[in-house]
Design a protein around this motif. Structure first.
Motif, PDB file in Angstrom:
ATOM      1  N   UNK A   1      97.763 -51.542 -39.906  1.00 55.15           N
ATOM      2  CA  UNK A   1      98.527 -52.418 -40.794  1.00 55.15           C
ATOM      3  C   UNK A   1      99.001 -51.650 -42.026  1.00 55.15           C
ATOM      4  N   UNK A   2      99.081 -50.325 -41.884  1.00 55.79           N
ATOM      5  CA  UNK A   2      99.470 -49.430 -42.996  1.00 55.79           C
ATOM      6  C   UNK A   2      98.596 -49.637 -44.229  1.00 55.79           C
ATOM      7  N   UNK A   3      97.285 -49.668 -43.982  1.00 52.24           N
ATOM      8  CA  UNK A   3      96.297 -49.703 -45.052  1.00 52.24           C
ATOM      9  C   UNK A   3      95.703 -48.315 -45.217  1.00 52.24           C
ATOM     10  N   UNK A   4      95.236 -48.018 -46.416  1.00 46.84           N
ATOM     11  CA  UNK A   4      94.575 -46.735 -46.645  1.00 46.84           C
ATOM     12  C   UNK A   4      93.377 -46.577 -45.715  1.00 46.84           C
ATOM     13  N   UNK A   5      92.673 -47.678 -45.483  1.00 48.06           N
ATOM     14  CA  UNK A   5      91.495 -47.599 -44.616  1.00 48.06           C
ATOM     15  C   UNK A   5      91.854 -47.311 -43.158  1.00 48.06           C
ATOM     16  N   UNK A   6      93.112 -47.568 -42.758  1.00 49.94           N
ATOM     17  CA  UNK A   6      93.509 -47.217 -41.391  1.00 49.94           C
ATOM     18  C   UNK A   6      93.376 -45.715 -41.158  1.00 49.94           C
ATOM     19  N   UNK A   7      93.712 -44.933 -42.183  1.00 50.49           N
ATOM     20  CA  UNK A   7      93.549 -43.478 -42.074  1.00 50.49           C
ATOM     21  C   UNK A   7      92.072 -43.132 -41.998  1.00 50.49           C
ATOM     22  N   UNK A   8      91.241 -43.867 -42.756  1.00 50.55           N
ATOM     23  CA  UNK A   8      89.801 -43.667 -42.676  1.00 50.55           C
ATOM     24  C   UNK A   8      89.251 -44.005 -41.307  1.00 50.55           C
ATOM     25  N   UNK A   9      89.762 -45.064 -40.682  1.00 50.80           N
ATOM     26  CA  UNK A   9      89.314 -45.423 -39.324  1.00 50.80           C
ATOM     27  C   UNK A   9      89.701 -44.326 -38.336  1.00 50.80           C
ATOM     28  N   UNK A  10      90.937 -43.847 -38.451  1.00 51.68           N
ATOM     29  CA  UNK A  10      91.393 -42.782 -37.556  1.00 51.68           C
ATOM     30  C   UNK A  10      90.496 -41.556 -37.685  1.00 51.68           C
ATOM     31  N   UNK A  11      90.192 -41.177 -38.922  1.00 53.19           N
ATOM     32  CA  UNK A  11      89.318 -40.030 -39.149  1.00 53.19           C
ATOM     33  C   UNK A  11      87.915 -40.309 -38.626  1.00 53.19           C
ATOM     34  N   UNK A  12      87.402 -41.516 -38.830  1.00 52.22           N
ATOM     35  CA  UNK A  12      86.073 -41.862 -38.337  1.00 52.22           C
ATOM     36  C   UNK A  12      85.963 -41.764 -36.825  1.00 52.22           C
ATOM     37  N   UNK A  13      87.021 -42.170 -36.137  1.00 50.71           N
ATOM     38  CA  UNK A  13      87.051 -42.046 -34.670  1.00 50.71           C
ATOM     39  C   UNK A  13      86.959 -40.573 -34.279  1.00 50.71           C
ATOM     40  N   UNK A  14      87.710 -39.733 -34.994  1.00 52.29           N
ATOM     41  CA  UNK A  14      87.666 -38.298 -34.689  1.00 52.29           C
ATOM     42  C   UNK A  14      86.288 -37.708 -34.997  1.00 52.29           C
ATOM     43  N   UNK A  15      85.687 -38.111 -36.109  1.00 54.43           N
ATOM     44  CA  UNK A  15      84.361 -37.598 -36.457  1.00 54.43           C
ATOM     45  C   UNK A  15      83.314 -37.990 -35.420  1.00 54.43           C
ATOM     46  N   UNK A  16      83.536 -39.142 -34.763  1.00 53.82           N
ATOM     47  CA  UNK A  16      82.611 -39.586 -33.712  1.00 53.82           C
ATOM     48  C   UNK A  16      82.875 -38.875 -32.394  1.00 53.82           C
ATOM     49  N   UNK A  17      83.891 -38.017 -32.354  1.00 59.86           N
ATOM     50  CA  UNK A  17      84.205 -37.277 -31.132  1.00 59.86           C
ATOM     51  C   UNK A  17      85.064 -38.052 -30.160  1.00 59.86           C
ATOM     52  N   UNK A  18      85.648 -39.167 -30.621  1.00 61.21           N
ATOM     53  CA  UNK A  18      86.464 -40.000 -29.757  1.00 61.21           C
ATOM     54  C   UNK A  18      87.948 -39.758 -30.016  1.00 61.21           C
ATOM     55  N   UNK A  19      88.792 -40.500 -29.302  1.00 63.08           N
ATOM     56  CA  UNK A  19      90.247 -40.340 -29.364  1.00 63.08           C
ATOM     57  C   UNK A  19      90.852 -41.631 -29.914  1.00 63.08           C
ATOM     58  N   UNK A  20      91.704 -41.520 -30.910  1.00 64.47           N
ATOM     59  CA  UNK A  20      92.281 -42.691 -31.573  1.00 64.47           C
ATOM     60  C   UNK A  20      93.516 -43.194 -30.825  1.00 64.47           C
ATOM     61  N   UNK A  21      93.562 -44.523 -30.661  1.00 68.36           N
ATOM     62  CA  UNK A  21      94.700 -45.186 -30.012  1.00 68.36           C
ATOM     63  C   UNK A  21      95.245 -46.223 -30.992  1.00 68.36           C
ATOM     64  N   UNK A  22      96.230 -45.871 -31.814  1.00 66.63           N
ATOM     65  CA  UNK A  22      96.740 -46.819 -32.809  1.00 66.63           C
ATOM     66  C   UNK A  22      97.582 -47.925 -32.175  1.00 66.63           C
ATOM     67  N   UNK A  23      97.333 -49.173 -32.612  1.00 61.80           N
ATOM     68  CA  UNK A  23      98.084 -50.340 -32.147  1.00 61.80           C
ATOM     69  C   UNK A  23      98.464 -51.164 -33.374  1.00 61.80           C
ATOM     70  N   UNK A  24      99.709 -51.548 -33.473  1.00 57.85           N
ATOM     71  CA  UNK A  24     100.162 -52.316 -34.634  1.00 57.85           C
ATOM     72  C   UNK A  24      99.513 -53.695 -34.646  1.00 57.85           C
ATOM     73  N   UNK A  25      99.190 -54.158 -35.850  1.00 59.69           N
ATOM     74  CA  UNK A  25      98.483 -55.435 -35.962  1.00 59.69           C
ATOM     75  C   UNK A  25      99.308 -56.605 -35.436  1.00 59.69           C
TER      76      UNK A  25
END
Length: 469
Positions: free
Chosen positions: A60-84
């Motif tokens: 939803x173009x929130x600052x925390x969306x970038x944090x979620x994307x990074x958190x997924x990467x830190x967990x070793x997973x792959x991010x799949x962005x979907x618009x709200x």
């Protein structure tokens, strides 16, 4: 082991003092985004996320969306962005394609399935699966790797030179590769990033009037703004645009309104990692072209018989880049068909000019066959936009009983003009062969756009049917 892009983004956040702001939300400090990402990582690990498992995240173009994307990467997973605001049909299609069991919206984890999807070798070094509809309307999962995306960010930094004192206004959505790299580059540079949740001319104009130094927008957004008269932008030094044709008329409008802002006209695709060509502001020639290949990108223009076209001759633009996709998710046949050897087949028709610039002519799949004549919609649009009362135009082929396909055009007239569709068609008949003159012309306040904000030829067919019926 954490991938290179995640490590770099975490370091960029820790070194930055510039906030990630939102036009309709609280935003966050970079250190808070880093901490947020670590919380996301911990929650995913507690939920049992597997290495390289695709995880959907709501954008939803929130600052925390970038944090979620990074958190997924830190967990070793792959991010799949979907618009709200994605439709249920789109969500279901992406869910089936990825087999994702987790959906993240901020720190909220929704379990979508009981079992993890089967491991895929293609995802072993993947950062993102970006879904694009392409020309078929069927979502394609473009798998982008950590190393390639990190390398592209570094190459773009050398090209664009964002600064710590920049204020980067970003109305592009973070499901769009253009929006993703602009945001990551702003963070890398320590610049202030302003995420625009929903584009409106008023919101962007206010930011331009007071503080923006860099604006990233697709041409459709710039046309909407130009139709209202572009605002004063005292601090603006750079406009980044791409995703569709800018066109000489709009470029001239931008130059006149913002003489101190250099316009970077960028060309690329999700599959190639974006920004394969650039027409930078310091080039004195090349108006109406995509300019020159960017760092480490090579290209060729190929005839129908597979041989390389001569200068000035039209053929398919094919691109070789180290920053391209790993492949299409679960579709090796489509991946293979997308390449000719080590060159990605763009599907764009182009020609190399004697001055070294590459000029787009049209799309292979968008060529209109009207009465046996092969016509590029882009060629017609270029002519229509030369009319002094036309702000923008978009054309498409529509099934027709008499001609096989007819040419329909949506035209945005400039404010205060008295132009009519019939008068425009008569004028067009003096500028091009008669078989290229649109059969149907409708006027609209804006061009039809798709989910990413780019002009949509499918929307032309829908709009002309509704307005001419």
């Amino acid at each position: 082991m954490t991938a290179a892009l995640a490590e770099r983004l975490m370091a960029w956040l820790r070194n930055s003092r510039a906030d990630l702001r939102e036009t309709a939300g609280p935003g966050a400090a970079p250190a808070d985004i880093a901490a947020f990402a670590e919380s996301v990582r911990d929650r995913l690990r507690s939920a049992g996320v597997q290495p390289h498992e695709p995880v959907q995240l709501t954008i939803a173009n929130r600052a925390t969306d970038i944090g979620v994307m990074l958190g997924i990467w830190l967990a070793g997973a792959v991010a799949v962005p979907i618009h709200h605001a994605a439709s249920p049909t789109t969500r279901e299609a992406i869910g089936r394609a990825t087999g994702a069991r987790f959906q993240l919206d901020g720190l909220t984890i929704t379990r979508l399935a009981d079992h993890a999807p089967r491991p895929r070798d293609l995802l072993a070094s993947a950062a993102l699966i970006v879904f694009t509809s392409g020309t078929t309307g069927v979502p394609k999962g473009v798998v982008l790797g950590h190393d390639a995306l990190a390398g592209k960010i570094e190459a773009l930094d050398r090209l664009l030179s964002f600064r710590q004192d920049d204020v980067v206004v970003m109305p592009l959505q973070l499901i769009f590769i253009f929006g993703i790299w602009v945001s990551l580059l702003a963070i890398r540079s320590g610049a202030t990033l302003v995420l625009v949740q929903k584009f409106s001319p008023e919101t962007v104009e206010d930011l331009l009037a007071h503080e923006a130094t860099i604006l990233a927008a697709v041409p459709s957004m710039l046309r909407v703004m130009a139709a209202r008269a572009l605002p004063r932008a005292a601090r603006l030094r750079m406009v980044l645009t791409g995703g569709e044709s800018l066109g000489p008329a709009l470029k001239e409008t931008l130059d006149d309104a913002w003489p101190d802002a250099g316009v970077f006209d960028l060309y690329g695709s999700t599959e190639t990692g974006s920004c394969d060509f650039c027409l930078p502001p310091w080039r004195e020639t090349g108006a109406g072209t995509i300019g020159y290949p960017t760092e480490n990108v090579a290209f060729r223009i190929v005839r129908d018989d597979g041989t390389v076209a001569a200068i000035g001759e039209t053929g398919e633009l094919q691109i070789r880049t180290p920053y391209g996709m790993l492949g299409y998710l679960d579709n090796p046949a489509m991946t293979s068909a997308a390449f000719d050897g080590d060159h990605y087949r763009s599907g764009d028709l182009a020609r190399l000019r004697p001055d070294g610039c590459t000029e787009l002519v049209g799309r292979l799949k968008e060529i209109v066959s009207r009465g046996g004549n092969k016509i590029s919609p882009m060629e017609i649009e270029t002519v229509l936009c030369r009319h002094q009362d036309v702000a923008a135009a978009l054309c498409a082929g529509v099934p027709d009983a008499r001609y096989g396909e007819a040419i329909h055009a949506v035209v945005v007239p400039k404010p205060g003009t008295c132009l009519t569709p019939d008068a425009l068609k008569r004028w067009a008949g003096t500028q091009m062969e008669r078989f290229k003159v649109p059969d149907v012309v409708v006027f609209s306040e804006t061009l039809p756009v798709g989910p990413t904000g780019k002009a949509s030829r499918a929307g032309v067919r829908q709009l002309t049917a509704s307005l001419s019926g």
